[in-house]
Design a protein around this motif. Sequence first.
Motif, mmCIF file in Angstrom:
data_model
loop_
_atom_site.group_PDB
_atom_site.id
_atom_site.type_symbol
_atom_site.label_atom_id
_atom_site.label_comp_id
_atom_site.label_asym_id
_atom_site.label_seq_id
_atom_site.Cartn_x
_atom_site.Cartn_y
_atom_site.Cartn_z
ATOM 1 N N VAL A 59 -18.236 30.361 -1.541
ATOM 2 C CA VAL A 59 -18.920 30.966 -0.390
ATOM 3 C C VAL A 59 -18.136 30.626 0.873
ATOM 4 N N SER A 60 -17.914 31.622 1.708
ATOM 5 C CA SER A 60 -17.262 31.384 2.997
ATOM 6 C C SER A 60 -18.146 31.926 4.109
ATOM 7 N N GLY A 61 -17.932 31.432 5.303
ATOM 8 C CA GLY A 61 -18.798 31.789 6.422
ATOM 9 C C GLY A 61 -18.592 33.212 6.916
ATOM 10 N N ASP A 62 -19.530 33.657 7.751
ATOM 11 C CA ASP A 62 -19.406 34.962 8.389
ATOM 12 C C ASP A 62 -19.775 34.816 9.859
ATOM 13 N N HIS A 63 -19.792 35.922 10.564
ATOM 14 C CA HIS A 63 -20.073 35.894 12.002
ATOM 15 C C HIS A 63 -21.398 36.582 12.318
ATOM 16 N N GLU A 64 -22.254 36.643 11.297
ATOM 17 C CA GLU A 64 -23.571 37.229 11.517
ATOM 18 C C GLU A 64 -24.416 36.318 12.416
ATOM 19 N N THR A 65 -25.349 36.923 13.117
ATOM 20 C CA THR A 65 -26.250 36.142 13.966
ATOM 21 C C THR A 65 -27.136 35.267 13.088
ATOM 22 N N PRO A 66 -27.171 33.952 13.337
ATOM 23 C CA PRO A 66 -27.993 33.057 12.508
ATOM 24 C C PRO A 66 -29.466 33.451 12.540
ATOM 25 N N VAL A 67 -30.106 33.315 11.398
ATOM 26 C CA VAL A 67 -31.517 33.685 11.268
ATOM 27 C C VAL A 67 -32.401 32.458 11.118
ATOM 28 N N ASN A 68 -31.959 31.489 10.342
ATOM 29 C CA ASN A 68 -32.808 30.365 9.970
ATOM 30 C C ASN A 68 -32.656 29.179 10.919
ATOM 31 N N SER A 69 -33.715 28.399 10.978
ATOM 32 C CA SER A 69 -33.726 27.199 11.815
ATOM 33 C C SER A 69 -33.887 25.974 10.923
ATOM 34 N N PHE A 70 -33.273 24.860 11.330
ATOM 35 C CA PHE A 70 -33.180 23.685 10.473
ATOM 36 C C PHE A 70 -33.644 22.411 11.189
ATOM 37 N N SER A 71 -34.307 21.563 10.425
ATOM 38 C CA SER A 71 -34.621 20.201 10.865
ATOM 39 C C SER A 71 -33.752 19.248 10.054
ATOM 40 N N ILE A 112 -33.001 19.610 6.087
ATOM 41 C CA ILE A 112 -31.717 19.134 5.578
ATOM 42 C C ILE A 112 -31.722 17.613 5.670
ATOM 43 N N THR A 113 -31.340 16.944 4.606
ATOM 44 C CA THR A 113 -31.204 15.490 4.666
ATOM 45 C C THR A 113 -29.727 15.113 4.592
ATOM 46 N N THR A 114 -29.371 14.110 5.370
ATOM 47 C CA THR A 114 -28.051 13.507 5.272
ATOM 48 C C THR A 114 -28.201 12.024 5.598
ATOM 49 N N ASP A 115 -27.105 11.288 5.496
ATOM 50 C CA ASP A 115 -27.143 9.840 5.703
ATOM 51 C C ASP A 115 -26.408 9.461 6.978
ATOM 52 N N ALA A 116 -26.730 8.285 7.475
ATOM 53 C CA ALA A 116 -26.162 7.841 8.746
ATOM 54 C C ALA A 116 -24.683 7.501 8.661
ATOM 55 N N ASP A 117 -24.162 7.300 7.465
ATOM 56 C CA ASP A 117 -22.735 6.983 7.306
ATOM 57 C C ASP A 117 -21.919 8.221 6.954
ATOM 58 N N CYS A 118 -22.424 9.390 7.337
ATOM 59 C CA CYS A 118 -21.757 10.649 7.015
ATOM 60 C C CYS A 118 -21.177 11.317 8.257
ATOM 61 N N VAL A 119 -20.325 12.292 8.012
ATOM 62 C CA VAL A 119 -19.809 13.186 9.047
ATOM 63 C C VAL A 119 -19.993 14.606 8.524
ATOM 64 N N VAL A 120 -20.612 15.469 9.323
ATOM 65 C CA VAL A 120 -20.919 16.824 8.877
ATOM 66 C C VAL A 120 -19.896 17.813 9.431
ATOM 67 N N PRO A 121 -19.618 18.903 8.709
ATOM 68 C CA PRO A 121 -18.640 19.886 9.179
ATOM 69 C C PRO A 121 -19.226 20.791 10.264
ATOM 70 N N GLU A 122 -18.359 21.328 11.078
ATOM 71 C CA GLU A 122 -18.776 22.159 12.207
ATOM 72 C C GLU A 122 -19.568 23.382 11.773
ATOM 73 N N SER A 123 -19.195 23.983 10.648
ATOM 74 C CA SER A 123 -19.834 25.223 10.193
ATOM 75 C C SER A 123 -20.981 24.976 9.219
ATOM 76 N N TRP A 124 -21.427 23.753 9.124
ATOM 77 C CA TRP A 124 -22.441 23.326 8.150
ATOM 78 C C TRP A 124 -23.672 24.234 8.135
ATOM 79 N N LEU A 125 -24.293 24.401 9.281
ATOM 80 C CA LEU A 125 -25.538 25.167 9.342
ATOM 81 C C LEU A 125 -25.295 26.662 9.152
ATOM 82 N N ARG A 126 -24.166 27.153 9.619
ATOM 83 C CA ARG A 126 -23.858 28.577 9.449
ATOM 84 C C ARG A 126 -23.723 28.958 7.971
ATOM 85 N N ILE A 127 -23.059 28.089 7.208
ATOM 86 C CA ILE A 127 -22.847 28.418 5.804
ATOM 87 C C ILE A 127 -24.151 28.297 5.010
#
Length: 378
Positions: free
Chosen positions: A29-41, A129-144
């Motif tokens: 799966v690769s990203g696109d430039h569509e307008t985001p629809v979903n919201s995340f906590s 979305i859950t992640t840990d405090a010792d992580c680094v997330v990618p810039e396009s994380w939420l878009r993908i």
Amino acid sequence: MIYLAFLISLLYGFLILFLSKGIERLKTVSGDHETPVNSFSILIPFRNEELNLPALLESLSALDYPTSQFEIVLINDASSDASESIIKRFKAEHSRLNISLLNNDKDNGSPKKKAIKKGIAMASFDWIITTDADCVVPESWLRILDKKIREQSPKMIVAPVAYLPKNGFLHHFQGLDFLSLQGITMGGFGMKDKKFGHPFLCNGANLCYSKESFREVNGFEGNDHIASGDDIFLLEKMFQKYPEKVQFIKSKEAIVLTSSKDSLKELIQQRVRWAAKTTAYDSMYTKLVGLLVFGMSLSLVILFFLGATGKLQWLQVGFIFLLKFNIDFVLLFKTSQFFEQQKVMKSYFLSSLLHPFFTVFVALLSLKKSYIWKDRTY
């Protein structure tokens, strides 16, 4: 014994090659430039993470996603260091971000699950979305993730996790071990439509699901007395209820990076914690796979001692070892290519010699069901 070991190696070989094929069957799966629809906590439980939080927070601030469509919920689990002050300072400096800081309730034997439950109760958006405090997330994380939700309408998304590249044999050893777990994770999802396919691993450092589906499976109920397992126990419940709606996202743009351990003692404690929860899995398939993987390692350890005492020829021992060595290489090579971590493969031979002994040692320690996690003994 040699015939039993050969039989185990054949079954193990079938399993690993089956899962290796699953990695190929997953669509990238690769990203696109569509307008985001979903919201995340985005939920992040933490305890004494002052050294790791700055990198995580900076990566979150760089997310390529409308700030009105995500929030960051950090749940403090009785930290005694400067973690809270780091978050408050970051929040003041990034007022455009929606950041909440909560305090976890008193420890009930499973503080991380309790922290996640509290975060979900306070979350403003349906997608968690859950992640840990010792992580680094990618810039396009939420878009993908948004694209995956728009196109596939899943209930849960299992996403890839990798170790940050570090030099040294200990880190390469962990990297190979972790790549094998990710490969098995991907393979299980890639073959889930086949007769023997079944996803059975995931990682809470990169896990996404809807709040509604979490409540429909009663969250962590039934395993909230076990300290860890906020990820795999939930996966089992979700897959049982929504077998077609639990999916893996094979995308380099979704890879969350985390840190390997800097000492052997820390590594052993981590792996004992992971192993201690396996007896509580509901899925018989997961238990059988775990038993087969352990049986392969145990066979090699026993064969080694039989060879050392002259009860078996080293040629016989070497034959079984080479079977496992070559079969594992297929899985690891494919996984390392996806994660672009081929560098760790240079330690593969020595790691392959040591890994069976490490696996058996950790399994025996886990029978005590005692380990240290975040300065607490469980």
